[in-house]
Design a protein around this motif. Structure first.
Motif, PDB file in Angstrom:
ATOM      1  N   GLY A  80       0.817  -1.214  -0.012  1.00  0.00           N
ATOM      2  CA  GLY A  80      -0.071   0.003  -0.101  1.00  0.00           C
ATOM      3  C   GLY A  80       1.025   1.528  -0.035  1.00  0.00           C
ATOM      4  O   GLY A  80       0.564   2.223  -0.763  1.00  0.00           O
ATOM      5  N   GLY A  81       1.950   1.360   0.716  1.00  0.00           N
ATOM      6  CA  GLY A  81       2.938   2.359   0.714  1.00  0.00           C
ATOM      7  C   GLY A  81       3.723   2.695  -0.562  1.00  0.00           C
ATOM      8  O   GLY A  81       3.486   3.964  -1.182  1.00  0.00           O
ATOM      9  N   LEU A  84       1.045   4.068  -3.162  1.00  0.00           N
ATOM     10  CA  LEU A  84       0.658   5.453  -2.755  1.00  0.00           C
ATOM     11  C   LEU A  84       1.562   6.413  -3.325  1.00  0.00           C
ATOM     12  O   LEU A  84       1.483   7.342  -3.747  1.00  0.00           O
ATOM     13  CB  LEU A  84       0.636   5.689  -1.437  1.00  0.00           C
ATOM     14  N   LEU A  85       2.996   5.936  -3.689  1.00  0.00           N
ATOM     15  CA  LEU A  85       4.008   6.831  -4.197  1.00  0.00           C
ATOM     16  C   LEU A  85       3.917   6.869  -5.545  1.00  0.00           C
ATOM     17  O   LEU A  85       4.637   7.560  -6.233  1.00  0.00           O
ATOM     18  CB  LEU A  85       5.219   6.117  -3.849  1.00  0.00           C
ATOM     19  N   LEU A  86       2.861   6.082  -6.328  1.00  0.00           N
ATOM     20  CA  LEU A  86       2.437   6.263  -7.918  1.00  0.00           C
ATOM     21  C   LEU A  86       1.774   7.631  -7.928  1.00  0.00           C
ATOM     22  O   LEU A  86       1.811   8.090  -8.893  1.00  0.00           O
ATOM     23  CB  LEU A  86       1.819   5.081  -8.071  1.00  0.00           C
ATOM     24  N   LEU A 101       2.141  11.281   0.160  1.00  0.00           N
ATOM     25  CA  LEU A 101       3.329  10.965   0.776  1.00  0.00           C
ATOM     26  C   LEU A 101       3.151  11.036   2.017  1.00  0.00           C
ATOM     27  O   LEU A 101       3.838  10.007   2.816  1.00  0.00           O
ATOM     28  CB  LEU A 101       4.256  12.281   0.297  1.00  0.00           C
ATOM     29  N   VAL A 102       2.402  11.607   3.016  1.00  0.00           N
ATOM     30  CA  VAL A 102       1.958  11.366   4.333  1.00  0.00           C
ATOM     31  C   VAL A 102       1.514   9.938   4.500  1.00  0.00           C
ATOM     32  O   VAL A 102       1.933   9.145   5.442  1.00  0.00           O
ATOM     33  CB  VAL A 102       1.078  12.493   4.756  1.00  0.00           C
ATOM     34  N   ALA A 103       0.381   9.578   3.780  1.00  0.00           N
ATOM     35  CA  ALA A 103      -0.031   8.200   3.867  1.00  0.00           C
ATOM     36  C   ALA A 103       0.950   7.010   3.636  1.00  0.00           C
ATOM     37  O   ALA A 103       1.128   5.927   4.348  1.00  0.00           O
ATOM     38  CB  ALA A 103      -1.214   8.191   3.032  1.00  0.00           C
ATOM     39  N   ALA A 104       1.751   7.292   2.507  1.00  0.00           N
ATOM     40  CA  ALA A 104       2.688   6.250   2.384  1.00  0.00           C
ATOM     41  C   ALA A 104       3.564   6.104   3.433  1.00  0.00           C
ATOM     42  O   ALA A 104       4.283   4.953   3.719  1.00  0.00           O
ATOM     43  CB  ALA A 104       3.467   6.748   0.921  1.00  0.00           C
ATOM     44  N   LEU A 105       4.110   7.100   4.038  1.00  0.00           N
ATOM     45  CA  LEU A 105       5.202   7.133   5.306  1.00  0.00           C
ATOM     46  C   LEU A 105       4.510   6.301   6.367  1.00  0.00           C
ATOM     47  O   LEU A 105       5.146   5.801   7.038  1.00  0.00           O
ATOM     48  CB  LEU A 105       5.484   8.624   5.570  1.00  0.00           C
ATOM     49  N   GLY A 106       3.103   6.528   6.540  1.00  0.00           N
ATOM     50  CA  GLY A 106       2.413   5.996   7.566  1.00  0.00           C
ATOM     51  C   GLY A 106       2.437   4.544   7.502  1.00  0.00           C
ATOM     52  O   GLY A 106       2.679   3.682   8.349  1.00  0.00           O
ATOM     53  N   VAL A 393      -7.196   7.775   0.536  1.00  0.00           N
ATOM     54  CA  VAL A 393      -5.793   8.793  -0.057  1.00  0.00           C
ATOM     55  C   VAL A 393      -5.802   8.296  -1.416  1.00  0.00           C
ATOM     56  O   VAL A 393      -5.513   9.060  -2.354  1.00  0.00           O
ATOM     57  CB  VAL A 393      -4.877   8.623   0.821  1.00  0.00           C
ATOM     58  N   LEU A 394      -5.430   6.942  -1.663  1.00  0.00           N
ATOM     59  CA  LEU A 394      -5.088   6.582  -2.789  1.00  0.00           C
ATOM     60  C   LEU A 394      -6.291   6.774  -3.772  1.00  0.00           C
ATOM     61  O   LEU A 394      -6.006   7.260  -5.017  1.00  0.00           O
ATOM     62  CB  LEU A 394      -4.739   5.061  -2.717  1.00  0.00           C
ATOM     63  N   CYS A 395      -7.321   6.454  -3.629  1.00  0.00           N
ATOM     64  CA  CYS A 395      -8.684   6.920  -4.277  1.00  0.00           C
ATOM     65  C   CYS A 395      -8.594   8.403  -5.037  1.00  0.00           C
ATOM     66  O   CYS A 395      -8.935   8.634  -5.898  1.00  0.00           O
ATOM     67  CB  CYS A 395      -9.571   6.079  -4.099  1.00  0.00           C
TER      68      CYS A 395
END
Length: 500
Positions: A80-81, A84-86, A101-106, A393-395
């Motif tokens: 998932g992380g 999200l970076l895509l 970026l914040v969600a990917a870090l989490g 966040v991704l959607c």
């Protein structure tokens, strides 16, 4: 029973001594730092994912050295992380990129920790920062030990790397001088470097190395946030606990009955009952309903903490009362979304409105997850809520909110002749395909500032999003022209009014 002190918490959750750092982790950290210095200084795009890959590989090597196994939820967080970076590679807008970026870090931090409880899941989202300073010390001690025990092996490594770099530079320069097409390809693929870039590149190098080492150290010796114990809430009596919630359910039910009467009564019913238009009615209530949804989640959390427990009748009572509250809250969520739809029809879609609607929709998903936990058990609930936030966040990023804002406002202009061109000028390149459908001179007015930002040579391939590339292509086919029309807001007749 009093709550444990913070020192007791830290002692219980503190990490164990990590295994010695491996060469694979060291090389991965160096690769992360070099890629960050070379790629991130030009902007954000696919380069964020390229930088994250060696850091993830270094963390994986450190986890394997520590004897940790890949678990299903760890795979969910890691994949998932990375997915999200895509978003930076696809969307030009800065706000979905920041959220991604914040969600990917989490999610990446959760992949390194592995937690189950609410406290562990929430703290684990930011736990990777705890590994920054220990990661540097861990790498330093490991390198010193390796250097003392393998001095004879560093010479061949340095000579081999230097020879490879020298051969690439010499023959690459010769081939570039021999073929213009190869030189152009090489110029677009290889980042441009100069001494003047040092103040920017050096901090990125340090940040990349430190971040990769923090991730690897966390993977090798994670904090065990699940070990932190807290005293459960004091159970209340059935009447004391249930009566306030039943009263709240009655209030919700009365409100919903009125909402259904208005919704099915139509526009005339709204005017008769409230004296307001649809737009005024919607604007008056959406934010209050959003706040009510958030407060309901707080009420549910506190109610579960103090709920009566023990007997079967207690559990049945808790499920019945809170289940009813959840069902009624879902109707409130639907009412809030309906009000936002009216508001958008009257005033158009904006970034704030699409974000608020997205938050309300996600809160509805959280309510559904709570209801499922009440039926099937809730051990998975903390991780499911965080996973749903990452998916939201991704959607949100993949849906391209700037494009949605532009598309809805263009359709509204076709229907009413009203459009706020000044607001649309601040959108990103993601909005260009939708704004390109406007007639002239409105099209050029809406696109002029976006096109101005896109003029020039452009960013390199690794820092160019798909949205930006598509916008450049469309604007190259149909350039914008300077126009005399004030770029403000148009009334229903298509005439310009003062910008606001």
């Amino acid at each position: 029973m009093p709550e444990p002190s913070p020192s007791v918490w830290l002692e219980a959750a503190g990490p164990e001594e990590p295994a010695p750092i491996r060469a694979a982790t060291v090389w991965s950290a160096l690769a992360t730092g070099l890629l960050a210095a070379l790629l991130l200084g030009d902007g954000l795009g696919l380069n964020v994912l390229l930088v994250a890959v060696p850091a993830a590989l270094g963390a994986y090597a450190a986890a394997r050295a520590a004897g940790r196994r890949m678990r299903p939820w760890t795979l969910v967080w890691a994949v998932g992380g990375l997915v999200l970076l895509l978003v930076p590679a696809l969307r030009d807008a800065g706000w979905p990129t920041f959220l991604a970026l914040v969600a990917a870090l989490g999610l990446g931090s959760l992949a390194l920790h592995g937690t189950r409880t609410w406290r562990g899941t929430l703290l684990g989202c930011a736990g990777v920062f705890c590994g920054a300073v220990p990661g540097i010390a861990w790498a330093w001690h490991g390198l010193r030990e390796r250097a003392e025990g393998s001095r004879d092996r560093w010479g061949p490594v340095v000579r081999t790397g230097g020879t490879a770099v020298g051969l690439l530079v010499v023959f690459g320069a010769l081939f570039a001088g021999a073929d213009a097409a190869f030189a152009d390809l090489l110029a677009r693929m290889v980042p441009e470097m100069s001494l003047g870039d040092g103040p920017v590149r050096l901090p990125l190098l340090v940040l990349g190395v430190v971040g990769a080492l923090a991730a690897a150290h966390t993977a090798a010796a994670p904090w065990r946030w699940d070990r932190i114990e807290s005293t459960p809430g004091q159970p209340r009596g059935r009447v004391e606990w249930a009566l306030p919630l039943i009263a709240l359910n009655v209030l919700f039910a009365v409100f919903i009955v009125i909402q259904l009467t208005v919704l099915f009564g139509g526009y005339d019913k709204v005017l008769d009952e409230t004296g307001l238009s649809y737009a005024q009615y919607a604007r008056q209530g959406f934010w209050q309903l959003l706040a009510a949804t958030l407060l309901t989640l707080v009420v549910i959390a506190l109610a579960l903490r103090w709920a009566p427990r023990g007997a079967v009748r207690d559990r049945t009572l808790v499920r019945a009362v809170l289940g009813t509250l959840c069902v009624l809250t879902l109707v409130v969520v639907a009412s809030a979304l309906r009000r936002m739809e009216w508001y958008v029809d009257a005033y158009g879609l904006t970034r704030l409105r699409v974000s608020a609607a997205g938050i309300e929709l996600w809160l509805g998903v959280v309510i559904l997850l709570i209801m499922a936990a009440g039926l099937f058990g809730g051990r998975w609930l903390p991780r499911a809520v965080v996973a749903s936030a990452g998916a939201a966040v991704l959607c949100f990023g993949l849906a391209s909110p700037d494009a949605l804002v532009a598309e809805q406002n263009v359709k509204r202009f076709e229907r009413t002749g009203t459009i706020d061109l000044e607001y649309l000028q601040d959108l990103s390149a993601d909005a260009v395909p939708a704004l390109d459908a406007l007639p002239e001179p409105q099209r050029s007015c809406a696109l002029w500032y976006i096109a101005d930002d896109l003029r020039g040579a452009g960013d390199p391939w690794y820092a160019t999003s798909r949205g930006e590339a598509r916008a450049r292509s469309l604007l190259a086919e149909r350039p914008v022209d300077r126009i005399a029309l004030p770029c403000g807001r148009l009334d229903g007749e298509g005439r310009a009014r003062d910008a606001y």
